[in-house]
Design a protein around this motif. Structure first.
Motif, PDB file in Angstrom:
ATOM      1  N   ALA A  59     -27.527  12.701   0.204  1.00 23.01           N
ATOM      2  CA  ALA A  59     -26.891  11.388  -0.417  1.00 23.01           C
ATOM      3  C   ALA A  59     -27.078  10.471   0.776  1.00 23.01           C
ATOM      4  O   ALA A  59     -26.285  10.872   2.052  1.00 23.01           O
ATOM      5  N   ASP A  74     -26.304   2.564   9.694  1.00 23.60           N
ATOM      6  CA  ASP A  74     -26.385   2.441  11.088  1.00 23.60           C
ATOM      7  C   ASP A  74     -25.835   1.500  11.574  1.00 23.60           C
ATOM      8  O   ASP A  74     -25.135   1.039  12.682  1.00 23.60           O
ATOM      9  N   ILE A  77     -21.571   2.320   9.822  1.00 24.91           N
ATOM     10  CA  ILE A  77     -20.809   3.636  10.082  1.00 24.91           C
ATOM     11  C   ILE A  77     -20.045   3.533  11.575  1.00 24.91           C
ATOM     12  O   ILE A  77     -19.009   4.094  11.431  1.00 24.91           O
ATOM     13  N   GLU A 236     -37.389  16.434   9.158  1.00 21.61           N
ATOM     14  CA  GLU A 236     -37.060  14.996   8.688  1.00 21.61           C
ATOM     15  C   GLU A 236     -37.968  13.969   8.811  1.00 21.61           C
ATOM     16  O   GLU A 236     -38.838  14.116   9.738  1.00 21.61           O
ATOM     17  N   GLY A 237     -38.440  12.985   8.201  1.00 10.94           N
ATOM     18  CA  GLY A 237     -39.197  11.945   8.425  1.00 10.94           C
ATOM     19  C   GLY A 237     -40.618  12.118   8.407  1.00 10.94           C
ATOM     20  O   GLY A 237     -41.353  11.631   8.973  1.00 10.94           O
ATOM     21  N   GLY A 257     -38.776  13.258   3.501  1.00  5.97           N
ATOM     22  CA  GLY A 257     -39.411  11.875   4.257  1.00  5.97           C
ATOM     23  C   GLY A 257     -40.009  11.099   3.090  1.00  5.97           C
ATOM     24  O   GLY A 257     -39.977  11.417   1.875  1.00  5.97           O
TER      25      GLY A 257
HETATM   26  P1  C2E Z   1     -29.857  10.920   8.901  1.00 10.72           P
HETATM   27  O1  C2E Z   1     -28.627  11.714   8.236  1.00 10.72           O
HETATM   28  O2  C2E Z   1     -30.390  11.241   9.907  1.00 10.72           O
HETATM   29  O3  C2E Z   1     -30.646  10.379   7.490  1.00 10.72           O
HETATM   30  C1  C2E Z   1     -31.830  10.149   7.612  1.00 10.72           C
HETATM   31  C2  C2E Z   1     -32.427   8.597   7.758  1.00 10.72           C
HETATM   32  O4  C2E Z   1     -33.671   8.615   7.858  1.00 10.72           O
HETATM   33  C3  C2E Z   1     -31.948   7.760   6.500  1.00 10.72           C
HETATM   34  O5  C2E Z   1     -31.648   6.420   6.902  1.00 10.72           O
HETATM   35  C4  C2E Z   1     -33.208   7.792   5.676  1.00 10.72           C
HETATM   36  O6  C2E Z   1     -33.353   6.587   4.754  1.00 10.72           O
HETATM   37  C5  C2E Z   1     -34.348   7.710   6.814  1.00 10.72           C
HETATM   38  N1  C2E Z   1     -35.451   8.288   6.364  1.00 10.72           N
HETATM   39  C6  C2E Z   1     -35.799   9.440   5.544  1.00 10.72           C
HETATM   40  N2  C2E Z   1     -37.294   9.480   5.338  1.00 10.72           N
HETATM   41  C7  C2E Z   1     -37.778   8.816   6.661  1.00 10.72           C
HETATM   42  C8  C2E Z   1     -38.963   8.772   6.711  1.00 10.72           C
HETATM   43  O7  C2E Z   1     -39.785   9.463   6.452  1.00 10.72           O
HETATM   44  N3  C2E Z   1     -39.361   8.029   7.991  1.00 10.72           N
HETATM   45  C9  C2E Z   1     -38.298   7.221   8.436  1.00 10.72           C
HETATM   46  N4  C2E Z   1     -38.484   6.627   9.483  1.00 10.72           N
HETATM   47  N5  C2E Z   1     -36.901   7.301   8.224  1.00 10.72           N
HETATM   48  C10 C2E Z   1     -36.753   8.122   7.059  1.00 10.72           C
HETATM   49  P2  C2E Z   1     -30.466   5.721   6.590  1.00 10.72           P
HETATM   50  O8  C2E Z   1     -30.150   5.889   5.127  1.00 10.72           O
HETATM   51  O9  C2E Z   1     -30.448   4.397   7.019  1.00 10.72           O
HETATM   52  O10 C2E Z   1     -29.201   6.408   7.357  1.00 10.72           O
HETATM   53  C11 C2E Z   1     -28.883   6.195   8.666  1.00 10.72           C
HETATM   54  C12 C2E Z   1     -27.842   7.317   9.077  1.00 10.72           C
HETATM   55  O11 C2E Z   1     -26.745   6.846   8.725  1.00 10.72           O
HETATM   56  C13 C2E Z   1     -28.036   8.697   8.796  1.00 10.72           C
HETATM   57  O12 C2E Z   1     -29.064   9.446   9.477  1.00 10.72           O
HETATM   58  C14 C2E Z   1     -26.665   9.086   8.830  1.00 10.72           C
HETATM   59  O13 C2E Z   1     -26.608   9.523  10.090  1.00 10.72           O
HETATM   60  C15 C2E Z   1     -26.069   7.899   8.484  1.00 10.72           C
HETATM   61  N6  C2E Z   1     -25.230   8.062   7.261  1.00 10.72           N
HETATM   62  C16 C2E Z   1     -25.775   7.700   5.982  1.00 10.72           C
HETATM   63  N7  C2E Z   1     -24.982   8.134   4.979  1.00 10.72           N
HETATM   64  C17 C2E Z   1     -23.850   8.314   5.575  1.00 10.72           C
HETATM   65  C18 C2E Z   1     -22.722   8.882   4.881  1.00 10.72           C
HETATM   66  O14 C2E Z   1     -22.456   8.793   3.569  1.00 10.72           O
HETATM   67  N8  C2E Z   1     -21.587   9.185   5.942  1.00 10.72           N
HETATM   68  C19 C2E Z   1     -21.860   9.179   7.258  1.00 10.72           C
HETATM   69  N9  C2E Z   1     -21.001   9.599   7.898  1.00 10.72           N
HETATM   70  N10 C2E Z   1     -22.950   8.664   7.741  1.00 10.72           N
HETATM   71  C20 C2E Z   1     -24.113   8.438   6.879  1.00 10.72           C
END
Ligand code: C2E
Ligand code: CA
Ligand code: CA
Ligand code: CA
Length: 279
Positions: A59, A74, A77, A236-237, A257
């Motif tokens: 999620a 980013d 949060i 991941e990724g 990813g």
């Molecule tokens: P994270 O937990 O490391 O989540 C993975 C991030 O990588 C997500 O960015 C996702 O969209 C992105 N991603 C997934 N597949 C790929 C890929 O193939 N390539 C690349 N370049 N990126 C990919 P997102 O959704 O922008 O979230 C960023 C960060 O924000 C998350 O990193 C997490 O640390 C935080 N976050 C997101 N949702 C929540 C939440 O509900 N609560 C909290 N506390 N933090 C959250």
């Protein structure tokens, strides 16, 4: 009281006032965002590397604000952490995520795990365990279907409280994963003293496994280490097919990813699920 005229702003660098003004605006919008239902969860599949079958779903929070458009986590949060708003927001995320997972169980008949990100301040809130247990009981989701993703940053504090909460959650049957593994510069010893189930290799390592032999070696070493400690590994990724071949060869259990799917809003994820219902 001192009267501060408009001119007192001249003492600040203009960029500074702009930044703090921006922050204040964001903070007050964020305070109302839950009530106004501006938050939304996106869902990204985590698949079995070998079969490509769905294993679980992460999620990911989005903030749809009328003035700012879609705000990515980013960007908000960190402010939610600083202001403590992460606690009510995180509670909403947990409840919504468990409810979604229960919905997929009902529509597919399969158990689909849900992974939820937990930030340090939220984790340290005294009511955290209770919030998690409530999200489970309110949705009817089994604890084994919930995985909490915790960053190395949180474990670095090395406190008795952190260890105790992790133990409680583990005892309740909830799964625990280390997110962004490899980016926290922390000692590895915590892996044996804390009850983690899963290790998520940060995308910065996965990105270049094909081009950079050093990154390939690191990922290989992380997978082997995790397995020897009895942990499952998620890469991941993953964006390219070549990476999936590498990860298969190295026995990486699960992958996530853009190659499989971008994070999707609930209705789109439901469509993805119907078209990919090999669970
Ligand atoms: P994270 O937990 O490391 O989540 C993975 C991030 O990588 C997500 O960015 C996702 O969209 C992105 N991603 C997934 N597949 C790929 C890929 O193939 N390539 C690349 N370049 N990126 C990919 P997102 O959704 O922008 O979230 C960023 C960060 O924000 C998350 O990193 C997490 O640390 C935080 N976050 C997101 N949702 C929540 C939440 O509900 N609560 C909290 N506390 N933090 C959250
Ligand atoms: Ca995560
Ligand atoms: Ca466990
Ligand atoms: Ca991550």
């Amino acid at each position: 009281a001192k009267h501060k005229g408009k001119s007192s702003y001249a003492h600040f660098a203009p960029e500074m006032t702009e930044v703090s003004h921006e922050r204040l605006k964001m903070e007050s919008s964020m305070r109302r965002a839950l009530e106004l239902k501006e938050f939304e969860l996106y869902f990204q599949p985590i698949v079995n590397t070998n079969s490509g079958n769905l294993f679980a779903v992460e999620a990911l929070l989005r903030w749809n604000n009328p003035a700012m458009g879609m705000v990515m986590p980013d960007r908000f949060i960190p402010l939610a952490e600083e202001t403590g708003l992460i606690t009510p927001i995180g509670e909403w995320v947990l409840e919504e995520a468990c409810r979604a997972a229960m919905g997929w169980k009902q529509s597919t008949g399969k158990d689909i795990g849900i992974s939820v990100n937990v930030s340090p301040r939220q984790f340290r809130d005294p009511g955290f365990t209770e919030t998690v247990m409530h999200a489970l009981s309110a949705s009817g989701l089994a604890p084994e279907q919930l995985e909490l993703e915790i960053t190395e940053r949180l474990i670095l504090d090395n406190s008795i409280e952190t260890a105790e909460i992790l133990r409680q959650l583990d005892k309740a049957g909830i799964r625990l994963s280390v997110d962004d593994f490899g980016t926290g510069y922390s000692a590895l010893s915590y892996l044996k003293s804390y009850p983690f189930d899963t290790l998520k290799i940060d995308k910065s390592f996965v990105q270049d496994v094909i081009k950079e032999p050093e990154d390939a070696s690191l990922v290989r070493a992380i997978i082997n280490m995790a397995h020897s400690l009895g942990l499952r590994v998620i890469a991941e990724g993953v964006e390219e097919e070549a990476q999936t071949h590498f990860l298969k060869k190295e026995n990486c259990d699960f992958s996530q990813g853009y190659f499989y799917s971008r994070p999707l809003p609930a209705p789109d994820f439901d469509v993805w699920l119907t078209n990919n219902h090999r669970v």
